[in-house]
Design a protein around this motif. Structure first.
Motif, mmCIF file in Angstrom:
data_model
loop_
_atom_site.group_PDB
_atom_site.id
_atom_site.type_symbol
_atom_site.label_atom_id
_atom_site.label_comp_id
_atom_site.label_asym_id
_atom_site.label_seq_id
_atom_site.Cartn_x
_atom_site.Cartn_y
_atom_site.Cartn_z
ATOM 1 N N MET A 108 0.832 -1.207 0.000
ATOM 2 C CA MET A 108 0.000 0.000 0.000
ATOM 3 C C MET A 108 0.869 1.261 0.000
ATOM 4 O O MET A 108 0.372 2.360 0.179
ATOM 5 C CB MET A 108 -0.923 0.007 1.231
ATOM 6 N N ASN A 109 2.178 1.105 -0.213
ATOM 7 C CA ASN A 109 3.108 2.232 -0.091
ATOM 8 C C ASN A 109 3.384 2.991 -1.376
ATOM 9 O O ASN A 109 3.997 4.054 -1.330
ATOM 10 C CB ASN A 109 4.442 1.743 0.493
ATOM 11 N N THR A 110 3.018 2.439 -2.526
ATOM 12 C CA THR A 110 3.313 3.110 -3.792
ATOM 13 C C THR A 110 2.046 3.226 -4.637
ATOM 14 O O THR A 110 1.130 2.416 -4.499
ATOM 15 C CB THR A 110 4.380 2.334 -4.605
ATOM 16 N N PRO A 111 2.005 4.217 -5.529
ATOM 17 C CA PRO A 111 0.838 4.347 -6.402
ATOM 18 C C PRO A 111 0.723 3.115 -7.305
ATOM 19 O O PRO A 111 1.732 2.476 -7.568
ATOM 20 C CB PRO A 111 1.142 5.598 -7.222
ATOM 21 N N PRO A 112 -0.460 2.762 -7.698
ATOM 22 C CA PRO A 112 -1.758 3.411 -7.491
ATOM 23 C C PRO A 112 -2.523 2.840 -6.301
ATOM 24 O O PRO A 112 -3.734 2.677 -6.369
ATOM 25 C CB PRO A 112 -2.479 3.109 -8.796
ATOM 26 N N ALA A 113 -1.841 2.505 -5.216
ATOM 27 C CA ALA A 113 -2.460 1.875 -4.052
ATOM 28 C C ALA A 113 -3.726 2.609 -3.604
ATOM 29 O O ALA A 113 -3.761 3.831 -3.559
ATOM 30 C CB ALA A 113 -1.460 1.814 -2.904
ATOM 31 N N ALA A 114 -4.748 1.819 -3.308
ATOM 32 C CA ALA A 114 -6.018 2.375 -2.828
ATOM 33 C C ALA A 114 -6.699 1.329 -1.946
ATOM 34 O O ALA A 114 -7.165 0.298 -2.444
ATOM 35 C CB ALA A 114 -6.914 2.752 -3.996
ATOM 36 N N LEU A 115 -6.731 1.578 -0.647
ATOM 37 C CA LEU A 115 -7.345 0.641 0.289
ATOM 38 C C LEU A 115 -8.862 0.650 0.167
ATOM 39 O O LEU A 115 -9.499 -0.397 0.162
ATOM 40 C CB LEU A 115 -6.925 0.977 1.723
ATOM 41 N N GLU A 116 -9.454 1.805 0.047
ATOM 42 C CA GLU A 116 -10.918 1.940 0.015
ATOM 43 C C GLU A 116 -11.408 2.056 -1.425
ATOM 44 O O GLU A 116 -12.161 2.958 -1.759
ATOM 45 C CB GLU A 116 -11.339 3.176 0.822
ATOM 46 N N PHE A 117 -11.026 1.115 -2.288
ATOM 47 C CA PHE A 117 -11.330 1.251 -3.710
ATOM 48 C C PHE A 117 -12.785 0.901 -4.052
ATOM 49 O O PHE A 117 -13.504 1.709 -4.603
ATOM 50 C CB PHE A 117 -10.364 0.404 -4.536
ATOM 51 N N GLN A 118 -13.227 -0.318 -3.749
ATOM 52 C CA GLN A 118 -14.595 -0.747 -4.076
ATOM 53 C C GLN A 118 -15.125 -1.662 -2.981
ATOM 54 O O GLN A 118 -14.356 -2.341 -2.307
ATOM 55 C CB GLN A 118 -14.625 -1.540 -5.387
ATOM 56 N N ARG A 119 -16.451 -1.695 -2.844
ATOM 57 C CA ARG A 119 -17.123 -2.628 -1.930
ATOM 58 C C ARG A 119 -18.209 -3.352 -2.702
ATOM 59 O O ARG A 119 -18.894 -2.756 -3.545
ATOM 60 C CB ARG A 119 -17.790 -1.896 -0.770
ATOM 61 N N TYR A 120 -18.403 -4.632 -2.364
ATOM 62 C CA TYR A 120 -19.456 -5.445 -2.965
ATOM 63 C C TYR A 120 -20.201 -6.145 -1.834
ATOM 64 O O TYR A 120 -19.615 -6.944 -1.105
ATOM 65 C CB TYR A 120 -18.866 -6.483 -3.925
ATOM 66 N N PRO A 121 -21.497 -5.858 -1.661
ATOM 67 C CA PRO A 121 -22.251 -6.514 -0.588
ATOM 68 C C PRO A 121 -22.542 -7.973 -0.931
ATOM 69 O O PRO A 121 -22.675 -8.344 -2.107
ATOM 70 C CB PRO A 121 -23.545 -5.701 -0.515
ATOM 71 N N LEU A 122 -22.623 -8.786 0.096
ATOM 72 C CA LEU A 122 -23.060 -10.168 -0.086
ATOM 73 C C LEU A 122 -24.540 -10.139 -0.466
ATOM 74 O O LEU A 122 -25.311 -9.381 0.127
ATOM 75 C CB LEU A 122 -22.868 -10.957 1.213
ATOM 76 N N PRO A 123 -24.960 -10.938 -1.447
ATOM 77 C CA PRO A 123 -26.361 -10.877 -1.882
ATOM 78 C C PRO A 123 -27.353 -11.422 -0.856
ATOM 79 O O PRO A 123 -28.541 -11.135 -0.933
ATOM 80 C CB PRO A 123 -26.373 -11.722 -3.159
ATOM 81 N N ALA A 124 -26.860 -12.221 0.091
ATOM 82 C CA ALA A 124 -27.716 -12.808 1.128
ATOM 83 C C ALA A 124 -26.810 -13.219 2.283
ATOM 84 O O ALA A 124 -25.599 -13.336 2.109
ATOM 85 C CB ALA A 124 -28.462 -14.031 0.580
ATOM 86 N N PRO A 125 -27.375 -13.435 3.478
ATOM 87 C CA PRO A 125 -26.544 -13.915 4.578
ATOM 88 C C PRO A 125 -25.826 -15.204 4.180
ATOM 89 O O PRO A 125 -26.385 -16.057 3.479
ATOM 90 C CB PRO A 125 -27.554 -14.171 5.703
ATOM 91 N N LEU A 126 -24.583 -15.333 4.625
ATOM 92 C CA LEU A 126 -23.735 -16.462 4.253
ATOM 93 C C LEU A 126 -23.378 -17.228 5.523
ATOM 94 O O LEU A 126 -22.552 -16.784 6.320
ATOM 95 C CB LEU A 126 -22.484 -15.936 3.546
ATOM 96 N N ALA A 127 -24.035 -18.379 5.721
ATOM 97 C CA ALA A 127 -23.814 -19.190 6.916
ATOM 98 C C ALA A 127 -22.564 -20.053 6.743
ATOM 99 O O ALA A 127 -22.027 -20.184 5.638
ATOM 100 C CB ALA A 127 -25.034 -20.077 7.175
ATOM 101 N N LYS A 128 -22.125 -20.647 7.816
ATOM 102 C CA LYS A 128 -20.954 -21.520 7.795
ATOM 103 C C LYS A 128 -21.135 -22.611 6.731
ATOM 104 O O LYS A 128 -22.174 -23.248 6.654
ATOM 105 C CB LYS A 128 -20.763 -22.169 9.165
ATOM 106 N N GLY A 129 -20.115 -22.780 5.896
ATOM 107 C CA GLY A 129 -20.137 -23.812 4.860
ATOM 108 C C GLY A 129 -20.800 -23.384 3.566
ATOM 109 O O GLY A 129 -20.696 -24.072 2.564
#
Length: 195
Positions: A108-129
């Motif tokens: 994350m120290n050199t360009p084009p580093a971006a920690l907060e680039f994109q988010r994708y929500p889970l389409p539904a709750p995801l249980a164990k397995g």
């Protein structure tokens, strides 16, 4: 008196049976119609999840493809929950799948580093397995020369890689030659066009 009481009770039983028979039958969908979906209780994550309860794995199902009109790359990834807790993209501390761009040196120290680039929500709750296929798409201009990396994140708490959880490195994109509306991947070959 007993005879009249028996007749009275018998009449009540017959009346109850008659009323039950008058109920409307359960409706079934007509041919070609779908049944109304059953109400699914909402599940949300409202507290930090313990680091020892988190265990996600990621696999590329398809991609990358390149959408020239939007200058965007797309993948489909599979996300599997191998941890103890159910994960969901709802609540005060939701779990999402994040896309981080690593810099040219892989940090994350050199360009084009971006920690907060994109988010994708889970389409539904995801249980164990359980696992889910998640389509992701992102603009490539800001990622050129960097490496796209998938990582889970509990919002307001932590990135899962900070707990030692694996990430999924995707591609390092560049333009093909000097062509502005092109995209080449790790192997230097043009990324296939999106369907």
């Amino acid at each position: 008196m007993i005879k009249h009481r028996n007749l009275f009770v018998g009449g009540l039983v017959l009346s109850a049976l008659a009323l039950a028979a008058c109920k409307q039958p359960a409706t079934t969908p007509a041919a070609g119609e779908e049944a109304a979906p059953a109400a699914v209780p909402a599940f949300s994550v409202n507290a930090p999840i313990s680091s020892d309860a988190i265990d996600l794995s990621y696999t590329v199902v398809s991609g990358p493809t390149y959408d020239k009109a939007n200058d965007a790359a797309s993948y489909t990834i599979e996300v599997q929950n191998n941890g103890k807790d159910t994960l969901a993209s709802a609540g005060t501390h939701p779990v999402n799948i994040g896309l981080v761009i690593l810099g040219k040196d892989g940090t994350m120290n050199t360009p084009p580093a971006a920690l907060e680039f994109q988010r994708y929500p889970l389409p539904a709750p995801l249980a164990k397995g359980e696992k889910v296929q998640l389509p992701i798409s992102f603009p490539v201009a800001a990622t050129l020369g960097g490496t796209a990396q998938v990582d889970g994140v509990q919002e307001g708490v932590a990135w899962f890689s900070s707990y030692g959880q694996p990430t999924l490195r995707l591609d390092t994109f560049t333009r093909c030659g000097d062509k502005q509306e092109s995209l080449c991947g790790n192997n230097g070959e043009a990324v296939p066009a999106a369907p």
